[in-house]
Every structure is written in structure tokens, then in C-alpha cells.
Design a protein around this motif. Sequence first.
Motif, PDB file in Angstrom:
ATOM      1  N   GLU A  20      31.972 -40.550  -5.584  1.00 44.59           N
ATOM      2  CA  GLU A  20      31.984 -41.361  -4.366  1.00 44.59           C
ATOM      3  C   GLU A  20      30.817 -42.343  -4.374  1.00 44.59           C
ATOM      4  O   GLU A  20      30.969 -43.511  -3.992  1.00 44.59           O
ATOM      5  CB  GLU A  20      31.938 -40.455  -3.136  1.00 44.59           C
ATOM      6  CG  GLU A  20      32.208 -41.187  -1.843  1.00 44.59           C
ATOM      7  CD  GLU A  20      32.397 -40.261  -0.649  1.00 44.59           C
ATOM      8  OE1 GLU A  20      32.543 -40.780   0.472  1.00 44.59           O
ATOM      9  OE2 GLU A  20      32.413 -39.024  -0.836  1.00 44.59           O
ATOM     10  N   ALA A  21      29.650 -41.895  -4.851  1.00 42.64           N
ATOM     11  CA  ALA A  21      28.495 -42.788  -4.935  1.00 42.64           C
ATOM     12  C   ALA A  21      28.747 -43.924  -5.931  1.00 42.64           C
ATOM     13  O   ALA A  21      28.167 -45.011  -5.803  1.00 42.64           O
ATOM     14  CB  ALA A  21      27.247 -42.005  -5.344  1.00 42.64           C
ATOM     15  N   ALA A  22      29.635 -43.676  -6.897  1.00 41.32           N
ATOM     16  CA  ALA A  22      29.956 -44.704  -7.898  1.00 41.32           C
ATOM     17  C   ALA A  22      31.013 -45.684  -7.413  1.00 41.32           C
ATOM     18  O   ALA A  22      31.379 -46.605  -8.148  1.00 41.32           O
ATOM     19  CB  ALA A  22      30.433 -44.034  -9.188  1.00 41.32           C
ATOM     20  N   GLY A  23      31.527 -45.479  -6.189  1.00 39.16           N
ATOM     21  CA  GLY A  23      32.439 -46.463  -5.625  1.00 39.16           C
ATOM     22  C   GLY A  23      33.798 -45.958  -5.209  1.00 39.16           C
ATOM     23  O   GLY A  23      34.585 -46.712  -4.624  1.00 39.16           O
ATOM     24  N   SER A  24      34.125 -44.713  -5.502  1.00 42.19           N
ATOM     25  CA  SER A  24      35.434 -44.178  -5.136  1.00 42.19           C
ATOM     26  C   SER A  24      35.503 -43.840  -3.655  1.00 42.19           C
ATOM     27  O   SER A  24      34.500 -43.464  -3.044  1.00 42.19           O
ATOM     28  CB  SER A  24      35.744 -42.904  -5.941  1.00 42.19           C
ATOM     29  OG  SER A  24      36.003 -43.201  -7.281  1.00 42.19           O
ATOM     30  N   SER A  25      36.697 -43.938  -3.099  1.00 44.15           N
ATOM     31  CA  SER A  25      36.916 -43.414  -1.756  1.00 44.15           C
ATOM     32  C   SER A  25      36.722 -41.905  -1.788  1.00 44.15           C
ATOM     33  O   SER A  25      36.756 -41.270  -2.850  1.00 44.15           O
ATOM     34  CB  SER A  25      38.335 -43.731  -1.292  1.00 44.15           C
ATOM     35  OG  SER A  25      39.274 -42.996  -2.066  1.00 44.15           O
ATOM     36  N   ALA A  26      36.519 -41.303  -0.630  1.00 45.53           N
ATOM     37  CA  ALA A  26      36.307 -39.860  -0.567  1.00 45.53           C
ATOM     38  C   ALA A  26      37.505 -39.112  -1.140  1.00 45.53           C
ATOM     39  O   ALA A  26      37.348 -38.126  -1.877  1.00 45.53           O
ATOM     40  CB  ALA A  26      36.038 -39.430   0.873  1.00 45.53           C
ATOM     41  N   ALA A  86      23.571 -39.255 -14.833  1.00 45.58           N
ATOM     42  CA  ALA A  86      24.643 -40.120 -14.318  1.00 45.58           C
ATOM     43  C   ALA A  86      24.550 -40.219 -12.803  1.00 45.58           C
ATOM     44  O   ALA A  86      24.755 -41.299 -12.222  1.00 45.58           O
ATOM     45  CB  ALA A  86      26.008 -39.572 -14.730  1.00 45.58           C
ATOM     46  N   GLY A  87      24.237 -39.106 -12.145  1.00 48.71           N
ATOM     47  CA  GLY A  87      24.065 -39.129 -10.696  1.00 48.71           C
ATOM     48  C   GLY A  87      22.940 -40.069 -10.280  1.00 48.71           C
ATOM     49  O   GLY A  87      23.066 -40.815  -9.301  1.00 48.71           O
ATOM     50  N   LYS A  88      21.858 -40.049 -11.024  1.00 53.56           N
ATOM     51  CA  LYS A  88      20.723 -40.920 -10.699  1.00 53.56           C
ATOM     52  C   LYS A  88      21.088 -42.390 -10.857  1.00 53.56           C
ATOM     53  O   LYS A  88      20.594 -43.251 -10.107  1.00 53.56           O
ATOM     54  CB  LYS A  88      19.527 -40.567 -11.578  1.00 53.56           C
ATOM     55  CG  LYS A  88      18.898 -39.218 -11.220  1.00 53.56           C
ATOM     56  CD  LYS A  88      17.718 -38.888 -12.123  1.00 53.56           C
ATOM     57  CE  LYS A  88      17.102 -37.550 -11.728  1.00 53.56           C
ATOM     58  NZ  LYS A  88      15.979 -37.174 -12.625  1.00 53.56           N
ATOM     59  N   LYS A  89      21.974 -42.700 -11.800  1.00 54.24           N
ATOM     60  CA  LYS A  89      22.400 -44.085 -11.995  1.00 54.24           C
ATOM     61  C   LYS A  89      23.117 -44.643 -10.770  1.00 54.24           C
ATOM     62  O   LYS A  89      23.145 -45.851 -10.557  1.00 54.24           O
ATOM     63  CB  LYS A  89      23.321 -44.193 -13.215  1.00 54.24           C
ATOM     64  CG  LYS A  89      22.626 -44.010 -14.552  1.00 54.24           C
ATOM     65  CD  LYS A  89      23.634 -44.145 -15.695  1.00 54.24           C
ATOM     66  CE  LYS A  89      22.958 -43.965 -17.042  1.00 54.24           C
ATOM     67  NZ  LYS A  89      23.934 -44.068 -18.157  1.00 54.24           N
ATOM     68  N   VAL A  90      23.730 -43.751  -9.984  1.00 54.80           N
ATOM     69  CA  VAL A  90      24.459 -44.197  -8.799  1.00 54.80           C
ATOM     70  C   VAL A  90      23.725 -43.811  -7.521  1.00 54.80           C
ATOM     71  O   VAL A  90      24.305 -43.795  -6.428  1.00 54.80           O
ATOM     72  CB  VAL A  90      25.908 -43.668  -8.794  1.00 54.80           C
ATOM     73  CG1 VAL A  90      26.690 -44.280  -9.936  1.00 54.80           C
ATOM     74  CG2 VAL A  90      25.954 -42.143  -8.856  1.00 54.80           C
ATOM     75  N   GLY A  91      22.438 -43.494  -7.652  1.00 55.19           N
ATOM     76  CA  GLY A  91      21.599 -43.306  -6.472  1.00 55.19           C
ATOM     77  C   GLY A  91      21.454 -41.897  -5.970  1.00 55.19           C
ATOM     78  O   GLY A  91      20.884 -41.665  -4.888  1.00 55.19           O
ATOM     79  N   LEU A  92      21.940 -40.909  -6.715  1.00 59.69           N
ATOM     80  CA  LEU A  92      21.804 -39.492  -6.300  1.00 59.69           C
ATOM     81  C   LEU A  92      20.669 -38.856  -7.085  1.00 59.69           C
ATOM     82  O   LEU A  92      20.743 -38.726  -8.301  1.00 59.69           O
ATOM     83  CB  LEU A  92      23.106 -38.729  -6.539  1.00 59.69           C
ATOM     84  CG  LEU A  92      24.342 -39.173  -5.750  1.00 59.69           C
ATOM     85  CD1 LEU A  92      25.518 -38.298  -6.112  1.00 59.69           C
ATOM     86  CD2 LEU A  92      24.073 -39.114  -4.249  1.00 59.69           C
TER      87      LEU A  92
END
Length: 354
Positions: free
Chosen positions: A19-25, A343-349
Motif C-alpha cells: 500500500e505504501a508503494a502505491g496500491s489501493s488497500a 524494501a519497506g524503507k524505500k517506500v517510507g516504512l
Amino acid sequence: MARNFQAGALRQQMARILEAAGSSAGEARQVADNLVMANLSGHDSHGIGMIPRYIESIQEGGLQPNAAIKVNFDGGAMLAIDGRHGYGQVVGVQAMELAMERAAQHGSCIMALGSAHHLGRIGHFAEMAVARGLVSIHFVNVLSRPVVAPWGGSDGRFGTNPCCIGIPLKGRDPFVLDFATSRVAQGKMRVAHNEGRQVPEGYLIDEHGRPTTNPGVVVVPQSNGLLGALLPFGEHKGYGMAIACELLGGALSGGGTWHRQPDMRREVLNGMVTILIDPRRLGTTDSFEREAAAFMDWLKESPPAQGFDAVRIAGDPEREARIKRERDGVLVDDQTWAEIVAAGKKVGLSDLPG
């Protein structure tokens, strides 16, 4: 080393990354559920370890979150569908749902899906079909850096090109045959490399075309910048199946075949030609159910060979693994988990455990 996760926790964390990478929930949950199911089924190669590659593919522009299928041709019982670089776990399901509706109407359907991003475990689509009483046959190609050598060749020229067949069996678990046409799946080499394991002889050749047991030769570029290659299963027979999957899943689907120099792009595009048959519409239902049951019983009566506890059919190992891993948890090696955290850190997590 490895850490143990319950399936629910993995689904939640993977969905957060997606979801952080752009997907809908909804899309994030669907993809996460599919990946975790692959882990539960014993196929870690198609599980959550794909997340880092998906994130890189999104950032390159190859994977398009929230994409939906486009029907390019509708001939009733024949469909040509564009996956539009969407998550294969989503557009593949959309294509299958439409194809299964047509098979229910017409008794059969031929569906060609092109340009779907990584479809994941193809057995998932066969399981969808057999749950509705449909026979399904799938031929799939892989558009990514080629990692399988042709029989008699010494470098990668095509992908692992899966083939899958699902057959419903009345009153018992279905037959679901799902296999890569390479000696072993590419993702299994990634897992072995991350775990620091060597693999059996006969799986791989190195970047010079020589036999090797080092899975890293198909995971990371070697000193000369080249990769090694997987070998086809069954020598020339598996090689022939791989070509059939490329010509059907790639050329016939409209998604295309691989015929260019390799690159290091992270996108993985699949084409899939699927044949669906409703056995209830053939007029052979009684014979089909009776003969299938008799043959399954005949198989199972074979005394187990040394080192085996029972005779199994395709689909049994996955069902057994799901029971065990739902109960005991899913082991994820430290390297794979570190890549997922990155990978999570790349999308802000930044709060993923570990």
C-alpha cells in the motif's frame, strides 16, 4: 538463521509495504494474501521474498499498481486480454474470473493473457478453476532476464516458463500439477543463495557454461558481469515443453517472446494461455468421475517405496504444507527478511520488525 512468523502477521506487514508503494488497500491485501499463500504452500520462491523485486519494478516503471485488465478481443469462448503491467495476482485473477464465466456459459474457454506482471504461483489459478469444477491447462512464459539454457546451449535464452494442469476429482482433493520447465524454479535458487546453501548437481551452469552447485550464479552477476543459467528439466523433453510455453504463453497470447540481449531491469512480465473445460458439458460426467476415482484408488494402493510414507498426487504436498505452516508458522531466512525491510524503507516504512 531464520525467524518464524505467523501467516496473519506476514499478510499485514506485506500489505502495508504494498500500500505504501502505491496500491489501493484492496489490491495490497490481495497481493499480500497470494504471496503468503505461496509460502504456506511450501513455495517460498513465489512468496514474500518477491516483495523487494516488486518495489524495484514499481520504481523503474515496469509494474503498475492498481492496473486492471483490458479485453482486446471477445469471441465468447475465446478471449484476448491485456494485463497492462498490473500485479499478476490481481489481473490474473480478473482474467480467470472472466474466462471461468465464459466456460460456464459455453462449456469451454480459451483465454490469452499478455503483459501481466509476475503472475506468481500458477497453481493458484488452477485452484480457482477446480473449485468451480473446471479442468484448467495453463502455458506461461517469462519476460525477464533469461535464466534457462536451451538443451545443448551454454547460456540463458528464456525463462522458467511454467506449465500447470488442474483437474477436479469428485469427493476428494483435486489434482493440481504446477511446475517450472527448468530443473528448479529461479526463486528457489534465490532462497538457497540467501540461506548460504549449495544445490544438487545437474541444476545449474555457471557464466562460462560449466556445471556448478552455487545458486548465486543465477542470482547476482558474476565477476564478468554475466549470470549463469538453470538447466531444463528432463533434458530435451523439458526443453521442448519450455519452447511450447514460450510460443503459446508468449507469442500466441500477444505478450511477446524474449529475443534480445539481457538487461538488469527488475520487471517480470508473464503471458499465459489458459484452456478451461467444463467436464459436465462433455456428456462423459459419469465415466469421468468413475474412472478418475478408480485410477486414484489404484495409484494410492501402491506400497510406498523406501524413504516414502505414502503415494501422493500433485497438490498433496501443498495441502500438507499449508496445514503445517498455518500451525507452526512460516520460516523466513535473515537475508530475505533484511531485503524486505529494506524494501519497506524505500517506500517510507521504517518500523518493520528487525
